[in-house]
Design a protein around this motif. Structure first.
Motif, PDB file in Angstrom:
ATOM      1  N   PHE A 110       0.860  -1.188   0.000  1.00 50.40           N
ATOM      2  CA  PHE A 110       0.000   0.000   0.000  1.00 50.40           C
ATOM      3  C   PHE A 110       0.893   1.233   0.000  1.00 50.40           C
ATOM      4  O   PHE A 110       1.928   1.262   0.688  1.00 50.40           O
ATOM      5  CB  PHE A 110      -0.892   0.000   1.241  1.00 50.40           C
ATOM      6  N   LEU A 111       0.497   2.230  -0.760  1.00 52.53           N
ATOM      7  CA  LEU A 111       1.284   3.473  -0.859  1.00 52.53           C
ATOM      8  C   LEU A 111       0.316   4.623  -0.607  1.00 52.53           C
ATOM      9  O   LEU A 111      -0.652   4.786  -1.361  1.00 52.53           O
ATOM     10  CB  LEU A 111       1.909   3.603  -2.252  1.00 52.53           C
ATOM     11  N   TRP A 112       0.559   5.363   0.450  1.00 55.28           N
ATOM     12  CA  TRP A 112      -0.355   6.457   0.785  1.00 55.28           C
ATOM     13  C   TRP A 112       0.282   7.798   0.460  1.00 55.28           C
ATOM     14  O   TRP A 112       1.419   8.071   0.879  1.00 55.28           O
ATOM     15  CB  TRP A 112      -0.710   6.426   2.267  1.00 55.28           C
ATOM     16  N   SER A 113      -0.464   8.602  -0.274  1.00 52.56           N
ATOM     17  CA  SER A 113       0.004   9.950  -0.593  1.00 52.56           C
ATOM     18  C   SER A 113      -0.911  10.932   0.118  1.00 52.56           C
ATOM     19  O   SER A 113      -1.972  10.553   0.629  1.00 52.56           O
ATOM     20  CB  SER A 113      -0.069  10.184  -2.093  1.00 52.56           C
ATOM     21  N   ALA A 114      -0.493  12.197   0.124  1.00 52.42           N
ATOM     22  CA  ALA A 114      -1.364  13.246   0.659  1.00 52.42           C
ATOM     23  C   ALA A 114      -1.591  14.291  -0.407  1.00 52.42           C
ATOM     24  O   ALA A 114      -0.629  14.725  -1.068  1.00 52.42           O
ATOM     25  CB  ALA A 114      -0.717  13.887   1.879  1.00 52.42           C
ATOM     26  N   VAL A 115      -2.847  14.665  -0.592  1.00 54.31           N
ATOM     27  CA  VAL A 115      -3.174  15.845  -1.402  1.00 54.31           C
ATOM     28  C   VAL A 115      -3.058  17.013  -0.416  1.00 54.31           C
ATOM     29  O   VAL A 115      -3.967  17.277   0.370  1.00 54.31           O
ATOM     30  CB  VAL A 115      -4.582  15.727  -2.024  1.00 54.31           C
ATOM     31  N   ILE A 116      -1.865  17.630  -0.444  1.00 55.56           N
ATOM     32  CA  ILE A 116      -1.456  18.568   0.615  1.00 55.56           C
ATOM     33  C   ILE A 116      -2.449  19.724   0.779  1.00 55.56           C
ATOM     34  O   ILE A 116      -2.793  20.138   1.880  1.00 55.56           O
ATOM     35  CB  ILE A 116      -0.044  19.106   0.289  1.00 55.56           C
ATOM     36  N   ARG A 117      -2.909  20.236  -0.372  1.00 55.76           N
ATOM     37  CA  ARG A 117      -3.799  21.401  -0.384  1.00 55.76           C
ATOM     38  C   ARG A 117      -5.118  21.134   0.361  1.00 55.76           C
ATOM     39  O   ARG A 117      -5.707  22.053   0.928  1.00 55.76           O
ATOM     40  CB  ARG A 117      -4.066  21.751  -1.848  1.00 55.76           C
ATOM     41  N   ARG A 118      -5.551  19.889   0.330  1.00 51.53           N
ATOM     42  CA  ARG A 118      -6.843  19.549   0.936  1.00 51.53           C
ATOM     43  C   ARG A 118      -6.891  19.996   2.401  1.00 51.53           C
ATOM     44  O   ARG A 118      -7.896  20.497   2.872  1.00 51.53           O
ATOM     45  CB  ARG A 118      -7.051  18.027   0.849  1.00 51.53           C
ATOM     46  N   THR A 119      -5.775  19.815   3.103  1.00 54.37           N
ATOM     47  CA  THR A 119      -5.744  20.166   4.524  1.00 54.37           C
ATOM     48  C   THR A 119      -5.092  21.529   4.756  1.00 54.37           C
ATOM     49  O   THR A 119      -5.561  22.315   5.578  1.00 54.37           O
ATOM     50  CB  THR A 119      -4.996  19.063   5.308  1.00 54.37           C
ATOM     51  N   MET A 120      -4.025  21.827   4.003  1.00 58.55           N
ATOM     52  CA  MET A 120      -3.298  23.074   4.269  1.00 58.55           C
ATOM     53  C   MET A 120      -4.078  24.303   3.837  1.00 58.55           C
ATOM     54  O   MET A 120      -3.858  25.397   4.361  1.00 58.55           O
ATOM     55  CB  MET A 120      -1.897  23.028   3.683  1.00 58.55           C
ATOM     56  N   SER A 121      -5.017  24.155   2.881  1.00 59.90           N
ATOM     57  CA  SER A 121      -5.827  25.323   2.470  1.00 59.90           C
ATOM     58  C   SER A 121      -6.705  25.768   3.637  1.00 59.90           C
ATOM     59  O   SER A 121      -7.087  26.925   3.736  1.00 59.90           O
ATOM     60  CB  SER A 121      -6.673  25.004   1.236  1.00 59.90           C
ATOM     61  N   LYS A 122      -6.992  24.865   4.548  1.00 58.08           N
ATOM     62  CA  LYS A 122      -7.793  25.254   5.721  1.00 58.08           C
ATOM     63  C   LYS A 122      -6.898  25.604   6.912  1.00 58.08           C
ATOM     64  O   LYS A 122      -7.146  26.577   7.607  1.00 58.08           O
ATOM     65  CB  LYS A 122      -8.757  24.121   6.100  1.00 58.08           C
ATOM     66  N   TYR A 123      -5.868  24.795   7.156  1.00 56.86           N
ATOM     67  CA  TYR A 123      -5.118  24.920   8.411  1.00 56.86           C
ATOM     68  C   TYR A 123      -3.730  25.542   8.260  1.00 56.86           C
ATOM     69  O   TYR A 123      -3.011  25.662   9.249  1.00 56.86           O
ATOM     70  CB  TYR A 123      -4.979  23.544   9.072  1.00 56.86           C
ATOM     71  N   GLY A 124      -3.330  25.895   7.045  1.00 59.27           N
ATOM     72  CA  GLY A 124      -2.000  26.487   6.856  1.00 59.27           C
ATOM     73  C   GLY A 124      -0.915  25.523   7.283  1.00 59.27           C
ATOM     74  O   GLY A 124      -1.066  24.305   7.161  1.00 59.27           O
ATOM     75  N   ASN A 125       0.182  26.061   7.836  1.00 54.53           N
ATOM     76  CA  ASN A 125       1.331  25.216   8.189  1.00 54.53           C
ATOM     77  C   ASN A 125       0.993  24.143   9.206  1.00 54.53           C
ATOM     78  O   ASN A 125       1.535  23.046   9.152  1.00 54.53           O
ATOM     79  CB  ASN A 125       2.480  26.066   8.723  1.00 54.53           C
ATOM     80  N   ARG A 126       0.104  24.438  10.136  1.00 53.16           N
ATOM     81  CA  ARG A 126      -0.267  23.422  11.121  1.00 53.16           C
ATOM     82  C   ARG A 126      -0.913  22.214  10.436  1.00 53.16           C
ATOM     83  O   ARG A 126      -0.869  21.092  10.948  1.00 53.16           O
ATOM     84  CB  ARG A 126      -1.201  24.013  12.178  1.00 53.16           C
ATOM     85  N   GLY A 127      -1.468  22.467   9.268  1.00 56.24           N
ATOM     86  CA  GLY A 127      -2.094  21.391   8.504  1.00 56.24           C
ATOM     87  C   GLY A 127      -1.131  20.261   8.194  1.00 56.24           C
ATOM     88  O   GLY A 127      -1.551  19.103   8.083  1.00 56.24           O
TER      89      GLY A 127
END
Ligand code: FMN
Length: 253
Positions: free
Chosen positions: A168-185
């Motif tokens: 299994f290979l898990w990636s993150a769509v970074i924008r999905r979380t950082m667009s709401k939480y910024g760096n803490r995301g």
């Protein structure tokens, strides 16, 4: 407004990436080691009970048995087992408004983690690379090339991975979380990935399989293999899964 690539969270992710050409030149900062256990010798000690009736809970043997497994039986993983592991790690379990809640928690219910896998030995599924379509509980076939060796090689040539039935290979769509939480995301994204992998590991145990979490890989090689745009989405975590063979000594609580 800073774009994603200007954020310190994103920069940290890129700065800590492994690259085949530069990995040997990485200078680890000289940080002194510390004990694995924190002790309060002056504190009053309260012994915890271990004769729980809760020991009968179905999860107890799964947690007790779980070890990172790096040796696998040649037997295939069945489609049912694969489907169960995918559901356990990221399946939708409830809907409310526009939210689709899943088995694993996610900061803000934003679910930045995407699941890919390399099928090496799955019954009724040709070897290849697949993406888990969470919404439709189905698979997207991305390639029919057997990628077991390529994945193992991209994971710093950890040879046991080539014997796994599935990686299994898990990636993150970074924008999905950082667009709401910024760096803490970025913290939230990494925590989310941990939840997903842990659910998978327990589901692997429950299906007679074993898993080994993997975080040592050449980031851009895996991103390229999966066709990800590393500016937007990047691999974070991998787990090799296969049928359990080794009987390991258990240490009971
Ligand atoms: C974040 C993380 C990264 C890991 N990366 C690897 C890896 O690249 N290769 C490997 O063989 N094991 C890897 N492991 C497994 C650890 O070595 C294993 O969890 C540890 O030795 C404790 O053993 P146990 O999981 O059997 O309890 C990783 C574990 C974690 C949590």
């Amino acid at each position: 407004m800073p774009e994603l690539s200007d954020c310190s969270g994103y920069k940290y992710l890129r700065d800590s990436a492994y690259n085949r050409e530069t990995i040997r030149q990485i200078k680890r900062p000289a940080i002194a080691q510390v004990d694995t256990f924190k002790r309060y010798p002056d504190a009053e000690k309260i012994k915890l009970p271990t004769d729980w009736t809760l020991k009968e809970a179905r999860i107890t043997p799964l947690l007790q048995k779980r070890r990172s497994l790096r040796k696998y039986e040649s037997e295939s993983v069945t489609m049912e087992e694969l489907a169960f592991m995918l559901w356990a790690s990221q399946g939708i379990t409830a809907k409310s408004g526009h939210y689709s809640f899943r088995t694993a928690p996610s900061a803000g219910a934003l679910y930045p983690i995407e699941t890919y896998f390399s099928a090496n030995s799955v019954e009724d599924l040709p070897p290849g690379l697949y993406h888990f379509d969470v919404e439709n509980f189905s698979l997207d076939r991305l390639s029919t090339t057997d990628s077991a060796e390529v994945v193992a090689n991209a994971c710093l040539n950890q040879k046991f991975m080539a014997q796994a039935a599935v990686s299994f290979l898990w990636s993150a769509v970074i924008r999905r979380t950082m667009s709401k939480y910024g760096n803490r995301g970025m913290r939230y994204i990494l925590l989310d990935a941990g939840h997903v992998c842990q659910n998978l590991v327990i589901a692997a145990e429950a299906t007679g399989n074993g898993a080994c979490p993997i975080a040592a890989f050449y980031d851009d090689e895996v991103n390229e293999l999966l066709g990800l745009d590393p500016e937007e989405e990047t691999v974070l975590y991998v787990a090799a899964v296969g049928k359990r063979v080794v009987k390991q000594k258990q240490c009971s609580v």
